[in-house]
Design an enzyme around this catalytic site. Sequence first.
Site, short mmCIF file in Angstrom:
data_model
loop_
_atom_site.label_atom_id
_atom_site.label_comp_id
_atom_site.label_asym_id
_atom_site.label_seq_id
_atom_site.Cartn_x
_atom_site.Cartn_y
_atom_site.Cartn_z
N GLU A 1 0.91 -1.18 -0.05
CA GLU A 1 0.12 0.13 0.05
C GLU A 1 0.90 1.30 -0.02
OE1 GLU A 1 -3.20 1.25 -0.04
OE2 GLU A 1 -2.43 2.96 0.06
N ARG B 1 -19.59 17.24 -0.98
CA ARG B 1 -20.45 16.84 0.27
C ARG B 1 -20.05 17.52 1.57
NH1 ARG B 1 -20.02 10.25 -0.27
NH2 ARG B 1 -20.25 10.09 -2.29
N ASP C 1 -11.53 -0.78 -8.73
CA ASP C 1 -11.50 0.43 -9.55
C ASP C 1 -10.50 0.53 -10.57
OD1 ASP C 1 -13.89 1.35 -8.21
OD2 ASP C 1 -12.94 3.20 -7.61
N ALA D 1 -18.33 0.01 -5.44
CA ALA D 1 -17.67 -0.70 -4.32
C ALA D 1 -17.93 -2.07 -4.27
CB ALA D 1 -17.87 0.01 -3.06
#
Length: 450
Positions: free
Chosen positions: A38, A203, A319, A332
Site C-alpha cells: 500500500e 459533500r 476500480d 464498491a
Amino acid sequence: MSSPRKPINIAIVGGGFAGLALLIGLQKYPHIDAHVYESQDEFTEIGAGAVLGPNAQQAMSLIDPRILEGFQRRAIFGFQEPNAEGFHSWATVVKGQTPDVDEIVMHYKHKLKDSTIHRAHFIDELNKLVEPHRAHFGKRLSEVREGTGGDSDPITLVFGDGSTAEADIVIGSDGIHSVVRKHILGVNHPATNAFFTGAIAYRCTVPMAKAKDTLGERAIQPQFAMKCGKDGMVFGFPMSNFSLYYIAVVTFNNAPVPHDQWKVKPNVSDLRARFADFEDFVRKQVELVPDDSSTLGWSIWEMPPAPTYFNGRVAIVGDAAHASPPFQGAGAGQSIEDALVMEQLLGKYLDPARESIHPLTTTEATLMIFQAYDTVRRFRSQKVVTTSAETGRLLSGNEPGVSLHAKDIHARLTDREQWIFEHDQVQQVKDAKHVFEEAELALARGSNRL
Ligand SMILES: Cc1cc2nc3c(=O)[nH]c(=O)nc-3n(C[C@H](O)[C@H](O)[C@H](O)COP(=O)(O)OP(=O)(O)OC[C@H]3O[C@@H](n4cnc5c(N)ncnc54)[C@H](O)[C@@H]3O)c2cc1C
Ligand SMILES: *[C@@H]1O[C@H](CO)[C@@H](O)[C@H](O)[C@H]1NC(C)=O
Ligand SMILES: *[C@@H]1O[C@H](CO)[C@@H](O)[C@H](O)[C@H]1NC(C)=O
C-alpha cells in the site's frame, strides 16, 4: 501424488476495499502466501459513505463471514418501515424541477434492509482481519518488471522508495490511477486512463440549527429522496442523531479537471447559479453549502471498457479494472465480487492437491484462472460502469433523445436494481470454475496429457 511445494507468492498492489477483501480471502489457503503493498502509511479512506448492496453482502460472507459481521457492526441501517410487500427503500430519486416536482424517477428496493457504511469504518473492519505480516506500507508501485514468464522467473515490483519485491502472481487493486492497469494494457492503449465525466460531487455537513433556520421543519424529516434536474442533483438528510444535516450536490458539464487534482474546491456562487431554476427546497439546500474547506468536491472519473483484465501472471480488480461513476451506488460492490471470484479460483486451482487431476505449472494454472475471472467478471462489472454513466446522463438531462420528464426518465430506469442486487454469487463462482475446468481439460487433451 502432490509434491510439497513452497507456497505461491501473490502480491496485491493497493489496500482499498478490493485489495483487502482479496487478501482476507487468500489468507485461508496454506498453499498461498499473499502480501499487500500500500502506498500510504496505513489503510485509510476518505470520510464518505458507500453503498454495499445485497450482492456485495453475499460476496462478503462467502469470502469470510467475519467481513459481513464487521460490515453489520458498522453499517448505518435505514429507519423507514418496509412497504406492504416487505421491501425496503434503498434509493429514491425524484424530480427537483418543474413541471413535475417530486415525481418519482428511480426507486431501488429490496427485502434486505437498506444501509450505507462510512468508508473509513469498513476499511477499519477489513483491517482487523488482515494478518499484520502481510501488510506493507509506504510502498508506492512505480513499475512491474516481467521476464520470460516461466515458473522459475518471478515478477518484480519496483516501488517509489527504490525498494523491490518479488512475486509469482501480481494483482493490481490500485484504484483509479492504476499503475498495474497501465502495465497490462500498455501506456498508449485508449482504455488505459480514466477520463473525467464532467460531473463533480460536493459533500458537506452543516449544524442542524442552521439547517432548520433555512429549511424549516423539513430539515428533520428524514427524506431519502435525491432530487434531480437539468445538470444537477441534490440530496440532504439529518445525521448523527439529528445534530447534523448532510448535503450532497452533484453538478454536470463542468470544465475539465486536471488528472492529478481530483479534489475540487467549490465556487459557492456558481453552485447557487446552477440551481437557480430548481424548486425552492432544492435551492435552499444548495444555499446551505458552506463556502469553506469543509466542503469536499470530488471530480467523477470513469474507466473506458478494458479489452482484458489480465496479461500473463498480472491481473486487475476493483476500480483499477472498472472505476465507475457513482450513480447506481454499485462500484464498491463490484470490487467485493471481484475479490470473491479471484480468491476462490486461486484457492482451488493453485492447490498442489489438484496435480492429481491435471498436472499444471503455476503459470499455466494462473493463466486459466485469470481467463475464468475475466470471463465472468469483465462483462458484469463493465455493465455496472456503462449503466451508471447512463443513469447519470438520464437524471441530469444529458442523454440524447430522452426528455427530463420524470415519466420518460423512469421508463429508462426500471428494474436496474434487479440484476445488480439479485446476482447469485455462489453461481458466479461456479460459472468461473466451469470456465477454468473446461480450459484445463482442453489443455490436457491438446497436449496429450490425458
Ligand atoms: C464520490 C464517489 C462516491 C462513491 N460512492 C459510492 C457508493 O455509494 N457506492 C459504491 O458502491 N461505490 C461508490 N463509489 C465507488 C467506490 O468508492 C469504489 O468503487 C471503491 O472504493 C473501489 O475500491 P478499490 O479498492 O478498487 O480502489 P480504491 O479504494 O481507490 O483503493 C486503491 C488503493 O490503492 C492504493 N494505491 C494507489 N496507487 C498505488 C500504487 N501505485 N502503489 C501502491 N498502492 C497504491 C491507494 O492508496 C488505495 O489504498 C464512489 C466513488 C466516488 C469517487
Ligand atoms: C439522540 O438524541 C436524543 C435527544 O437529544 C437523546 O435522548 C438520545 O440519547 C440520543 N441518542 C444517541 C444514540 O446519542
Ligand atoms: C465563481 O462563479 C461565478 C459565477 O459563475 C463567477 O463569476 C466567478 O468568476 C467564479 N469565481 C471563481 C474564483 O472562479
